[in-house]
Design an enzyme around this catalytic site. Structure first.
Site, PDB file in Angstrom:
ATOM      1  N   GLY A  44       0.761  -1.233   0.000  1.00 25.13           N
ATOM      2  CA  GLY A  44       0.000   0.000   0.000  1.00 25.13           C
ATOM      3  C   GLY A  44       0.797   1.291   0.000  1.00 25.13           C
ATOM      4  O   GLY A  44       0.252   2.341  -0.328  1.00 25.13           O
ATOM      5  N   ASP A  45       2.076   1.233   0.356  1.00 24.85           N
ATOM      6  CA  ASP A  45       2.919   2.439   0.377  1.00 24.85           C
ATOM      7  C   ASP A  45       4.340   2.050  -0.011  1.00 24.85           C
ATOM      8  O   ASP A  45       5.307   2.354   0.682  1.00 24.85           O
ATOM      9  CB  ASP A  45       2.884   3.088   1.760  1.00 24.85           C
ATOM     10  CG  ASP A  45       3.499   4.489   1.773  1.00 24.85           C
ATOM     11  OD1 ASP A  45       3.758   5.034   0.679  1.00 24.85           O
ATOM     12  OD2 ASP A  45       3.725   5.040   2.868  1.00 24.85           O
ATOM     13  N   LEU A  46       4.448   1.376  -1.158  1.00 25.52           N
ATOM     14  CA  LEU A  46       5.700   0.706  -1.509  1.00 25.52           C
ATOM     15  C   LEU A  46       6.630   1.615  -2.315  1.00 25.52           C
ATOM     16  O   LEU A  46       7.051   1.287  -3.415  1.00 25.52           O
ATOM     17  CB  LEU A  46       5.396  -0.580  -2.279  1.00 25.52           C
ATOM     18  CG  LEU A  46       6.500  -1.640  -2.322  1.00 25.52           C
ATOM     19  CD1 LEU A  46       6.858  -2.117  -0.923  1.00 25.52           C
ATOM     20  CD2 LEU A  46       6.084  -2.808  -3.193  1.00 25.52           C
TER      21      LEU A  46
END
Length: 287
Positions: free
Chosen positions: A193-195
């Site tokens: 999700g926040d890669l």
């Protein structure tokens, strides 16, 4: 700070002698520390004004990724979201990239994406950085992505005065037409999700670890698109990913629409420096 570290380690069950305690690199949201006791090395994050359930959610999201048996995450020993003294205590992950680390990372992320939920979204509201994300579980990926992600950032941008004039009009048009490009029936992969490139690191033996998730179930192409926004990933990473889990042939057509979400987040968090990138995508699809 030493007293805070001692309190955190005691809650983690370690009352041995603290050999070293010092500030560590760990992002801009939290105050991060390295601590070594007679028993173990730790990474501790403190947040004096943490939102409700901030570290509880981080611990849960890391555990969901761990349960896929695909890519390593730091072990969480304890956490608290107590007002004015929130913290999370994790294992200290320290290593250096090996020749095959990037390939392992691509393969491990693809393996994580081959683990699927039953619906899209998430059953908890989450954060990206310190920005809240309202979730919910949806049968339709299009509905979730349009309403819970893009429309939510539009509303936030209007409230902040950053979505006005042509930009707002194009965004509203795009939301109406989004089904032309975004699939309704994408498989709900487990997503970090926040890669961005700062949210993975090399551990012992060059084994890749991911950190600081903003977990959801959704179209894996959403995750891959973000890896290309700020860089930090090599051709070996993408090659290994493709070998395990080839991307859809229309990925390049929808990639900017997935990158748009993260650019809107940065526009709302940091301001107009990201406005031109947002406008370029809006003009392409709704100009």
């Amino acid at each position: 700070m030493n007293e805070q570290i001692k309190k955190a380690l005691l809650q983690a069950g370690d009352d041995s002698n603290i050999k070293t305690a010092k500030h560590a690199v760990g992002g801009s949201i939290n105050e991060s520390c390295f601590a070594e006791t007679d028993n173990q090395k730790y990474f501790i994050k403190f947040h004096a004004e943490a939102p409700d359930r901030f570290f509880e959610l981080e611990a849960r999201e890391l555990e969901l990724i761990r349960e896929t048996n695909s890519i390593a995450v730091p072990e969480v020993f304890t956490y608290t979201d107590e007002s004015n003294s929130a913290f999370i205590v994790m294992e200290w992950v320290n290593g250096a990239p090996a020749a095959d680390t990037d390939r392992k990372l691509g393969d491990r992320i693809a393996a994580m994406h081959q683990t699927f939920g039953k619906k899209h979204g998430f059953d908890d509201d989450t954060f990206i950085g310190a920005l809240p994300q309202t979730n919910g579980l949806f049968s339709s990926w299009l509905e979730y992505y349009r309403d819970q992600r893009l429309a939510a950032q539009l509303k936030m941008g209007i409230d902040k005065g950053r979505m006005t004039g042509k930009r707002r009009g194009r965004m509203e048009t795009l939301l109406e037409d989004l089904g032309k490009w975004i699939p309704d029936d994408a498989a709900p992969s487990y997503l970090h999700g926040d890669l961005w490139g700062g949210n993975w690191l090399a551990g012992p033996g060059g084994e890749p670890y991911v950190i600081d998730p903003s977990f959801l179930y959704g179209d894996r192409h959403f995750e891959l698109a973000f890896t290309e926004v700020f860089g930090g990933y090599s051709s070996d990473f993408y090659r290994a990913y493709q070998e395990r889990f080839p991307l859809s042939p229309d990925y390049d057509d929808i990639k900017p629409l997935y990158q748009l979400y993260y650019l809107l987040v940065h526009l709302n968090m940091f301001g107009e420096a990201y406005g031109r990138s947002v406008d370029t995508i809006l003009k392409r699809y709704a100009g």
